[in-house]
Scaffold this motif. Structure first.
Motif, short mmCIF file in Angstrom:
data_model
loop_
_atom_site.label_atom_id
_atom_site.label_comp_id
_atom_site.label_asym_id
_atom_site.label_seq_id
_atom_site.Cartn_x
_atom_site.Cartn_y
_atom_site.Cartn_z
N ALA A 131 -5.63 55.54 58.09
CA ALA A 131 -5.75 54.14 57.66
C ALA A 131 -4.72 53.80 56.59
O ALA A 131 -4.06 52.76 56.67
CB ALA A 131 -7.16 53.86 57.16
N SER A 142 -4.24 50.07 57.44
CA SER A 142 -5.37 49.64 58.25
C SER A 142 -6.66 49.97 57.49
O SER A 142 -6.61 50.41 56.35
CB SER A 142 -5.31 50.37 59.59
OG SER A 142 -6.33 49.91 60.45
N SER A 149 -11.30 50.35 61.48
CA SER A 149 -10.37 50.11 62.59
C SER A 149 -9.89 51.42 63.20
O SER A 149 -9.78 51.54 64.42
CB SER A 149 -9.16 49.31 62.12
OG SER A 149 -9.55 48.03 61.70
#
Length: 135
Positions: free
Chosen positions: A109, A114, A118
């Motif tokens: 991430a 992100s 997700s």
């Protein structure tokens, strides 16, 4: 007067569970800088430094869940290392390859700007697509 904290006890801790700012602050504190010196270095007030250090200590002192266990079930992503990943989207391929190489959801991430959610969603979709194709 509050008790002094020995920040050296966190030297061998997994700091990846901290935010970047918490990690940065804690590392400076472990290097022996005072909160005043850290606040000057990071250009923020002492109260923020104290709050960041407190949050970091709470996270590091709390029992940590095993990050290798997927919420739905324990998935061994290395099983997909030799699969044809062409049915996956580019992002699913990228995330899956990084997970196969041993990176955590958090590391993936952060690298791709992100969220952990997700990353988890895309990895779940990727493994479902591959399981349906190869089962």
């Amino acid at each position: 007067m509050p008790a002094r904290v020995d920040y050296a006890i966190y030297a061998d801790s997994d700091l990846s569970i901290l935010t970047i700012r918490e990690r940065e602050t804690l590392i400076l504190k472990m290097q022996g800088l005072s909160t005043v010196e850290i606040s000057k270095k990071l250009n923020c007030c002492r109260q923020n430094i104290n709050a960041l250090l407190l949050k970091a200590r709470k996270k590091l002192d709390a029992p940590q869940p095993n990050p290798d266990i997927h919420r739905r079930k324990n998935i061994d992503y290395t099983q997909y290392a030799n699969y044809d990943l062409s049915i996956l989207t580019k992002l699913e391929q990228t995330f899956l390859l990084e997970k196969i190489s041993g990176k955590s959801y958090r590391e993936i991430a952060e690298r791709h700007h992100s969220t952990i959610t997700s990353v988890g969603t895309l990895l779940y979709r990727a493994h479902k697509k591959l399981d349906n194709l190869y089962d």
